[in-house]
Enzyme design. Sequence first.
Site, PDB file in Angstrom:
ATOM      1  N   PHE A 150      19.565  19.160 -61.042  1.00 20.56           N
ATOM      2  CA  PHE A 150      20.094  19.904 -62.184  1.00 20.56           C
ATOM      3  C   PHE A 150      19.509  21.298 -62.306  1.00 20.56           C
ATOM      4  CE2 PHE A 150      16.144  18.445 -64.217  1.00 20.56           C
ATOM      5  CZ  PHE A 150      15.797  19.576 -64.945  1.00 20.56           C
ATOM      6  N   LYS A 174      27.786  16.987 -53.861  1.00 16.51           N
ATOM      7  CA  LYS A 174      27.659  16.122 -55.046  1.00 16.51           C
ATOM      8  C   LYS A 174      26.649  16.798 -55.955  1.00 16.51           C
ATOM      9  CE  LYS A 174      25.482  13.360 -57.049  1.00 16.51           C
ATOM     10  NZ  LYS A 174      25.073  13.667 -58.444  1.00 16.51           N
ATOM     11  N   GLU A 177      25.000  15.582 -62.200  1.00 17.60           N
ATOM     12  CA  GLU A 177      25.966  15.272 -63.271  1.00 17.60           C
ATOM     13  C   GLU A 177      25.554  15.920 -64.592  1.00 17.60           C
ATOM     14  OE1 GLU A 177      23.761  13.442 -61.707  1.00 17.60           O
ATOM     15  OE2 GLU A 177      23.570  11.412 -62.519  1.00 17.60           O
ATOM     16  N   CYS A 282      11.104  23.889 -59.119  1.00 11.73           N
ATOM     17  CA  CYS A 282      10.242  23.138 -58.206  1.00 11.73           C
ATOM     18  C   CYS A 282       9.100  24.019 -57.697  1.00 11.73           C
ATOM     19  CB  CYS A 282      11.042  22.602 -57.039  1.00 11.73           C
ATOM     20  SG  CYS A 282      11.687  23.920 -56.028  1.00 11.73           S
ATOM     21  N   GLU A 382       4.299  14.914 -61.807  1.00 17.98           N
ATOM     22  CA  GLU A 382       5.167  16.088 -61.954  1.00 17.98           C
ATOM     23  C   GLU A 382       5.788  16.008 -63.339  1.00 17.98           C
ATOM     24  OE1 GLU A 382       8.966  16.315 -59.804  1.00 17.98           O
ATOM     25  OE2 GLU A 382       8.689  18.466 -59.648  1.00 17.98           O
TER      26      GLU A 382
HETATM   27  P1  NAD Z   1      16.974  13.726 -59.546  1.00 21.90           P
HETATM   28  O1  NAD Z   1      16.213  13.157 -58.411  1.00 21.90           O
HETATM   29  O2  NAD Z   1      17.055  12.959 -60.820  1.00 21.90           O
HETATM   30  O3  NAD Z   1      18.505  14.005 -59.116  1.00 21.90           O
HETATM   31  C1  NAD Z   1      18.820  14.685 -57.935  1.00 21.90           C
HETATM   32  C2  NAD Z   1      20.165  14.192 -57.436  1.00 21.90           C
HETATM   33  O4  NAD Z   1      20.066  12.801 -57.127  1.00 21.90           O
HETATM   34  C3  NAD Z   1      21.284  14.338 -58.457  1.00 21.90           C
HETATM   35  O5  NAD Z   1      22.450  14.771 -57.804  1.00 21.90           O
HETATM   36  C4  NAD Z   1      21.437  12.927 -59.010  1.00 21.90           C
HETATM   37  O6  NAD Z   1      22.755  12.641 -59.413  1.00 21.90           O
HETATM   38  C5  NAD Z   1      21.049  12.061 -57.834  1.00 21.90           C
HETATM   39  N1  NAD Z   1      20.438  10.795 -58.242  1.00 21.90           N
HETATM   40  C6  NAD Z   1      19.761  10.533 -59.394  1.00 21.90           C
HETATM   41  N2  NAD Z   1      19.350   9.256 -59.406  1.00 21.90           N
HETATM   42  C7  NAD Z   1      19.756   8.696 -58.251  1.00 21.90           C
HETATM   43  C8  NAD Z   1      19.615   7.401 -57.678  1.00 21.90           C
HETATM   44  N3  NAD Z   1      18.965   6.425 -58.311  1.00 21.90           N
HETATM   45  N4  NAD Z   1      20.143   7.180 -56.461  1.00 21.90           N
HETATM   46  C9  NAD Z   1      20.793   8.166 -55.805  1.00 21.90           C
HETATM   47  N5  NAD Z   1      20.957   9.411 -56.303  1.00 21.90           N
HETATM   48  C10 NAD Z   1      20.444   9.661 -57.503  1.00 21.90           C
HETATM   49  O7  NAD Z   1      16.376  15.185 -59.796  1.00 21.90           O
HETATM   50  P2  NAD Z   1      16.698  16.180 -60.976  1.00 21.90           P
HETATM   51  O8  NAD Z   1      16.057  15.673 -62.224  1.00 21.90           O
HETATM   52  O9  NAD Z   1      18.134  16.512 -61.011  1.00 21.90           O
HETATM   53  O10 NAD Z   1      15.926  17.492 -60.480  1.00 21.90           O
HETATM   54  C11 NAD Z   1      14.566  17.707 -60.699  1.00 21.90           C
HETATM   55  C12 NAD Z   1      13.739  17.287 -59.523  1.00 21.90           C
HETATM   56  O11 NAD Z   1      14.164  17.999 -58.377  1.00 21.90           O
HETATM   57  C13 NAD Z   1      12.269  17.630 -59.682  1.00 21.90           C
HETATM   58  O12 NAD Z   1      11.518  16.552 -59.183  1.00 21.90           O
HETATM   59  C14 NAD Z   1      12.083  18.859 -58.818  1.00 21.90           C
HETATM   60  O13 NAD Z   1      10.790  19.074 -58.331  1.00 21.90           O
HETATM   61  C15 NAD Z   1      13.037  18.577 -57.716  1.00 21.90           C
HETATM   62  N6  NAD Z   1      13.410  19.791 -57.020  1.00 21.90           N
HETATM   63  C16 NAD Z   1      12.829  20.016 -55.810  1.00 21.90           C
HETATM   64  C17 NAD Z   1      13.123  21.169 -55.124  1.00 21.90           C
HETATM   65  C18 NAD Z   1      12.501  21.433 -53.791  1.00 21.90           C
HETATM   66  O14 NAD Z   1      12.901  22.385 -53.161  1.00 21.90           O
HETATM   67  N7  NAD Z   1      11.550  20.649 -53.342  1.00 21.90           N
HETATM   68  C19 NAD Z   1      14.033  22.092 -55.663  1.00 21.90           C
HETATM   69  C20 NAD Z   1      14.611  21.818 -56.898  1.00 21.90           C
HETATM   70  C21 NAD Z   1      14.287  20.653 -57.574  1.00 21.90           C
END
Ligand code: NAD
Length: 497
Positions: A150, A174, A177, A282, A382
């Site tokens: 997100f 994808k 959401e 991140c 985190e």
């Molecule tokens: P998230 O892991 O909740 O979601 C990421 C994606 O995974 C979304 O598209 C979501 O729909 C999907 N998803 C969620 N739950 C799932 C499941 N159980 N099974 C399969 N897919 C699933 O992450 P978020 O809250 O959207 O984003 C924040 C996180 O992203 C933080 O941990 C941040 O550090 C990380 N992030 C990392 C980087 C990097 O470059 N390392 C960059 C941006 C964000």
Amino acid sequence: MPTSIPHWIDGARREGTSGRTTPVTDSATGEVTGEVALASVEEVDAAVAAASAAFPGWRDTSLTKRTAVLFRFRELLNARKPELAAIITAEHGKVLDDALGEVSRGQEVVEYACGVPSLVRGGFTENASTSVDVHSVRQPLGPVAIISPFNFPAMVPMWFFPIAIATGNTVVLKPSEQDPSAALWIAELWKEAGLPDGVFNVAQGDKVAVDRLLEHPDIQSVSFVGSTAIARYVYETGTRHGKRVQALGGAKNHMIVLPDADLDLAADQAINSGFGSAGERCMAISAVVAVGGIGDDLVARISERAHTLRTGDGRKGCDMGPLISRTHRDRVASYVDAGEADGAKVVVDGRQVTPDGGEDGFWLGPTLLDHVQPHMSVYTDEIFGPVLSVLRADTYEEALALVNGNEYGNGTAIFTNDGGAARRFAHEVEVGMIGINVPIPVPMAYYSFGGWKNSLFGDSHAHGAEGVHFFTRGKVITSRWLDPSHGGLNLGFPQNA
Ligand code: NAD
């Protein structure tokens, strides 16, 4: 009345048919502004089918024609980025300037991808063996999946799809959401730029869509960005299904401040990197390590600055916006409660903020915790919110051990005026992206973005040369053109002569 947010398949919006949707909110007002479709397996299959059908034609489109589309996309994006920034602010909540910055950093990758002819250029060796020439090419993989978080609804997908498309692949994105509209705007821009239908598709959804992409036989690779637990799952599941996977995970980024640093610069940058985008980056700094007795002075400077920040609606010219959701806001606030209960000192308390925004917005002001200890959950986990923890270390070695002992290795920064100390840190630290007097060292598009340890699963970082490599497969062709003098039978292993 919330608007319905559909998929984008084969060059057109497609309303969801699964019967499942989830609300999308304006984080600054708490109002439900949209209902995003959550794809069924069949809908994901339709998006993949469109990408598969478009692949042969796009793969065989000349580099000249592909780059013409990319240049048009770049021009349109550059001219219209305020529209995209407004969409990001309305769903994510980050302030408009920050949203514009996000789009600009994504645009850099588009510009890099415009140079695809030189990026995929192979090598040629004449007469490697007598009258035998060898050359190498890089070819696209096929339909590829991108699954994004997100916090950067435009930039993170743009780390991947410009290079994927430029190198001849087709894409199913994808998005998160929680802020799905940016992806649709981007899809329409691609269409306007002349990208053939089916090359770029958006399947909105949740775990159902992710799981289908991970196992779909036509999907060749998965580029994922999100939390570490899901990144690990995506990596393990995707590779088990034979796919190439790069899965970028969470982070805990430290800023080390040595006693000789310019403390005003360090305090400014701790604020900018800790509270920009409400800490939902991140590469945000979440732990400041004050080395050698400068802690009180540094905390005073950071605190003074934190009190000047205005938290509020990102459309009103505030410094910091709301968090993405009420649930996330409450989770972040609970870490502040836990830190306080564990004995950390709350120097600036964002739980008491008076925001310039809607009553039901997801507010938490800048929060500064001092005397944080490594065992406290506010340090170990985190948090992904506007919470800056200050730890103290007696020596550089102690500070380095903290960073290297952490499970994450995304970004880090050192503030010092000692070039030798900075150089040593860059050499010794076990982290992928390092800033020296630079707090958020996000690499330019022509370098690659990625962390170490639990911040990245897979072998390839995003964009730059590693991105080009990830989205292409190598081939080496050894050829001999008719030369009768080299005829004859020989069952031995080919040797050079
Ligand atoms: P998230 O892991 O909740 O979601 C990421 C994606 O995974 C979304 O598209 C979501 O729909 C999907 N998803 C969620 N739950 C799932 C499941 N159980 N099974 C399969 N897919 C699933 O992450 P978020 O809250 O959207 O984003 C924040 C996180 O992203 C933080 O941990 C941040 O550090 C990380 N992030 C990392 C980087 C990097 O470059 N390392 C960059 C941006 C964000």
